[in-house]
Design an enzyme around this catalytic site. Structure first.
Site, short mmCIF file in Angstrom:
data_model
loop_
_atom_site.label_atom_id
_atom_site.label_comp_id
_atom_site.label_asym_id
_atom_site.label_seq_id
_atom_site.Cartn_x
_atom_site.Cartn_y
_atom_site.Cartn_z
N ASP A 160 2.69 -40.99 -42.36
CA ASP A 160 1.59 -40.04 -42.20
C ASP A 160 0.21 -40.68 -42.35
O ASP A 160 -0.76 -40.20 -41.79
CB ASP A 160 1.75 -38.81 -43.13
CG ASP A 160 1.45 -39.09 -44.60
OD1 ASP A 160 1.50 -40.27 -45.02
OD2 ASP A 160 1.15 -38.12 -45.34
N ASN A 409 10.10 -47.93 -47.70
CA ASN A 409 9.85 -46.54 -48.10
C ASN A 409 10.57 -45.61 -47.15
O ASN A 409 10.36 -45.67 -45.92
CB ASN A 409 8.36 -46.22 -48.06
CG ASN A 409 8.09 -44.78 -48.53
OD1 ASN A 409 8.30 -44.44 -49.69
ND2 ASN A 409 7.68 -43.92 -47.59
N GLU A 410 11.39 -44.76 -47.72
CA GLU A 410 12.08 -43.70 -47.00
C GLU A 410 12.77 -44.16 -45.71
O GLU A 410 12.57 -43.58 -44.64
CB GLU A 410 11.13 -42.53 -46.71
CG GLU A 410 10.58 -41.92 -47.99
CD GLU A 410 9.97 -40.53 -47.82
OE1 GLU A 410 9.65 -40.18 -46.69
OE2 GLU A 410 9.85 -39.82 -48.83
N TYR A 465 10.21 -33.51 -53.08
CA TYR A 465 9.12 -32.53 -53.01
C TYR A 465 9.63 -31.11 -53.22
O TYR A 465 9.22 -30.19 -52.51
CB TYR A 465 8.39 -32.67 -51.66
CG TYR A 465 7.59 -33.97 -51.60
CD1 TYR A 465 6.27 -33.99 -52.01
CD2 TYR A 465 8.16 -35.15 -51.16
CE1 TYR A 465 5.52 -35.16 -51.98
CE2 TYR A 465 7.44 -36.32 -51.12
CZ TYR A 465 6.12 -36.33 -51.54
OH TYR A 465 5.40 -37.50 -51.52
N GLU A 501 7.94 -40.51 -55.81
CA GLU A 501 6.98 -39.58 -55.19
C GLU A 501 7.32 -38.15 -55.58
O GLU A 501 8.47 -37.73 -55.44
CB GLU A 501 7.01 -39.65 -53.65
CG GLU A 501 6.33 -40.87 -53.09
CD GLU A 501 6.27 -40.88 -51.56
OE1 GLU A 501 6.34 -39.80 -50.94
OE2 GLU A 501 6.19 -41.98 -51.00
N LYS A 565 -2.65 -34.56 -51.44
CA LYS A 565 -1.83 -34.56 -52.66
C LYS A 565 -2.46 -35.41 -53.76
O LYS A 565 -1.88 -35.58 -54.83
CB LYS A 565 -0.41 -35.04 -52.36
CG LYS A 565 0.34 -34.09 -51.43
CD LYS A 565 1.80 -34.40 -51.34
CE LYS A 565 2.46 -33.51 -50.30
NZ LYS A 565 2.04 -33.83 -48.91
C1 GCB Z 1 6.58 -38.91 -48.17
C2 GCB Z 1 6.05 -40.24 -47.76
C3 GCB Z 1 4.55 -40.36 -47.96
C4 GCB Z 1 3.87 -39.06 -47.51
C5 GCB Z 1 4.40 -37.94 -48.38
C6 GCB Z 1 3.79 -36.58 -48.02
O1 GCB Z 1 7.73 -38.73 -48.42
O2 GCB Z 1 6.70 -41.31 -48.38
O3 GCB Z 1 4.08 -41.44 -47.22
O4 GCB Z 1 2.49 -39.14 -47.56
O5 GCB Z 1 5.77 -37.84 -48.23
O6 GCB Z 1 2.80 -36.20 -48.62
O7 GCB Z 1 4.32 -35.93 -47.13
#
Ligand code: GCB
Length: 618
Positions: A160, A409-410, A465, A501, A565
């Site tokens: 993103d 990452n992911e 999340y 995260e 965030k």
């Molecule tokens: C994630 C990613 C991170 C994004 C975040 C989000 O899982 O690793 O790069 O910015 O979510 O805020 O959606």
């Protein structure tokens, strides 16, 4: 790769400043063979995208050109002359006058060129650097280029954050003697009160080598001869989180008693180890508190900025944070050096973000194509990833602040082909650096039941999340699912688990007495809910909030001028959550916040969870 430094035998000229700048003009090929015909000037270091009031530049896909004149110091007769670019994002081509002297792919690692044969001490040359911002299936991070109906090329990518490009880090001209040190590796251990440093020195030609270790007052504490060996430091001062202590290793190439090259590498004596479900630094359990960050500020994009460097570390200290992850690429070397000096712990992440086509699958989490296949991410992608790993570890291996490598990452670690893709990379990383644990940040679709690579790693970093992308505004349900999820990872793998995260977008000034997403209160309640769960789980070793500060993203309807965030705004003003984190983290000194941690398995059923909605919701 050694950072350029001025030493007894080496000199350094910094080439930062305003350079001539132009987009590639296809009508005029080979722009480097003349002075760039452009009114534009761009600062180095800075990303170029947000500098100009010109959408065409911001959206440009392909090459841009930077140019300036450089004079070689006249005292450099007999020395070898090098150019070093700390980064060219994502590909660089360097010309000295009309000659191509270096080419490098990979936007977050340095490269250099020996230009001795092309320049004269006291003389000037035209330095032209081409920088390309394209991401493809053969780059890390990966991406794709599409062509719109009107013929414009457009860049797509699977992360993103905004695809900032240009010369975002420093450029150097420097001298080295003809015979010179090319690399230094230091690995430390502790035996009682004695520090042990295994060292090895590589040189351009075989020469006698001497090493001396100086303490922080400059006093020599030990020395040795030979290109490799073990040094003992009596009554050692350890490098500790929050209490850094650095030694200097002065490496010298000798001819008789003459020093023909000298290079000073700073290092700290500390150990890192994973034992059972614990992460140990110097044999003591360490609990990570801090953030996933970004190199991101207004106007300069990913351009390195020492003012923000100092301020961000001040804010980390103010919060009582002890660590951060270099999400989602290796940061400027100045950042790691600062962390070394100030005792901040770093999880150093590669630029392998977005190896996951599942994110295009929206609610299903299943992409239009498998992530790992000959047509998608394949051997070429894997080779780029391996090369990137080599460069990151070569650059950062001696930093005491770096306690772990995050190699992606992911990634689609739940998909077929993930193991074949990652196993050789894990083996490579272990070979390049046997001293540091390895991790990767697991995406929400990758569960403890379906993840195919977790057992290859030492620490399990989980991105989740609950309460934001899923169960939005319903923190009670989020809490149950989060607990079941994390307990599942701890129980299944018996390894340390940390949250790499967790976060909620928040507009500063938005308030509510309800659990209202985007309000400052909701961000705080969201974090509180996560913390309640973390504190209940034995084997849980850390919390990195997403994100330290708001940051710019690519266009998208789920973002309002970027990802919000941040616990700080993009210009580093605290949101309410910052004060709450400060209250939680201050005074912990690496200990876990107190809670009734248990290993019990009182979980909700975690299978068939709606977490697949996560990526689709972004
Ligand atoms: C994630 C990613 C991170 C994004 C975040 C989000 O899982 O690793 O790069 O910015 O979510 O805020 O959606």
């Amino acid at each position: 790769m050694l950072k350029p430094r001025s030493t007894l035998t080496r000199e350094l000229v910094n080439l930062d400043g305003l350079w001539r700048f132009a987009l590639e003009d296809t009508d005029v090929p080979e722009p480097w063979i003349r002075t760039l015909d452009s009114k534009l000037e761009a600062p180095v270091p800075s990303s170029y995208n947000d500098l100009f009031a010109d959408q065409k530049i911001r959206d440009h896909v392909g090459w841009v050109w930077y140019q300036r004149t450089v004079r070689v110091p006249r005292g450099w007769t007999g020395e070898r002359v090098f150019l070093r670019l700390d980064a060219a994002t994502h590909e660089g081509k360097v010309y000295v006058d009309d000659v191509l002297v270096a080419q490098h792919v990979g936007g977050y690692t340095p490269f250099e060129a020996d230009i001795t044969e092309h320049v004269a001490p006291g003389g000037e040359f035209r330095l032209t650097v081409g920088v390309n911002n394209e991401l493809t299936t053969a780059t890390i991070p990966p991406g794709g280029i599409t062509v719109s109906q009107d013929g414009r090329r457009q860049q797509t990518y699977l992360h993103d954050f905004y695809n900032y490009a240009g010369l975002a880090r420093s450029v150097w001209l420097y001298s080295k003697p003809d015979r010179h040190i090319t690399d230094i590796t230091i690995a430390t251990g502790i035996l009682g009160r004695t520090g042990v440093a295994d060292y090895s020195i590589a040189a351009s030609q075989e020469t006698r080598v001497r090493v001396r270790v100086l303490d922080a007052t400059g006093r020599e504490v030990t020395s040795a001869e030979g290109s490799q060996g073990t040094l003992s430091i009596e009554d050692v001062s350890l490098w500790r989180p929050g209490a850094a202590y650095l030694y200097d290793l002065v490496a010298e190439l000798l001819e008789g008693e003459d020093v023909i090259d000298s290079y000073t590498e700073h290092f700290g004596v500390r150990t890192v180890e994973v034992r059972g479900t614990q992460f140990l630094i110097n044999g003591e359990p360490f609990y990570f508190t801090g953030f996933g960050k970004h190199e991101d500020t207004a106007v300069r994009g990913k351009g390195h900025d020492n003012a923000y460097l100092v301020h961000d570390f001040q804010l980390l200290e103010w919060l009582g944070a002890n660590s951060f992850r270099t999400s989602h690429y290796p940061y400027a070397e100045e950042v790691l050096e600062f962390a070394d000096r100030h005792g901040i712990v770093v999880v150093n992440e590669t630029a392998a973000v977005g190896l996951n086509l599942g994110v295009q699958g929206g609610l299903t989490g299943v992409g239009p194509k498998p992530t790992f296949s000959p047509e998608t991410f394949n051997h070429e992608t894997q080779a780029a990833h391996a090369q990137h790993l080599r460069e990151v570890i070569a650059r950062d291996k001696n930093h005491p602040s770096v306690v772990m490598w995050s190699i992606a990452n992911e990634p689609a670690s739940n998909e077929d082909g993930a193991r074949e893709f990652f196993e050789p990379l894990v083996q490579l990383a272990r070979k390049l650096d046997p001293t540091r644990p390895l991790t990767y940040a697991a995406v929400m679709f990758a569960t403890f039941q379906n993840d195919k690579i977790a057992d290859l790693f030492d620490v399990l970093s989980i991105n989740r999340y609950y309460g934001w992308y899923v169960f939005t505004g319903d923190l009670a349900t989020a809490e149950q699912y989060l607990e079941g999820d994390l307990r599942g990872w701890v129980k299944t793998f018996g390894k340390p688990v940390m949250m790499s995260e967790y976060g909620a977008d928040t507009m500063p000034g938005q308030h509510s007495i309800w659990d209202l997403p985007w309000s400052e209160e909701y961000q705080q309640s969201f974090l509180d809910m996560n913390h309640r769960v973390f504190d209940r789980i034995e084997g849980f070793v850390g919390e990195h909030v997403w994100n330290f500060a708001d940051f710019q993203t690519s266009n998208g309807i789920h973002r309002v001028d970027g990802n919000r965030k941040g616990v700080f705004t993009r210009d580093r003003k605290p949101k309410a959550a910052a004060h709450a984190l400060r209250a939680r983290w201050t005074g912990l000194s690496g200990a876990k916040p107190s809670g009734n941690a248990t290993t019990s398995d009182q979980t909700t059923e975690t299978e068939a969870r709606p977490e697949a909605a996560l990526e689709g919701a972004k």
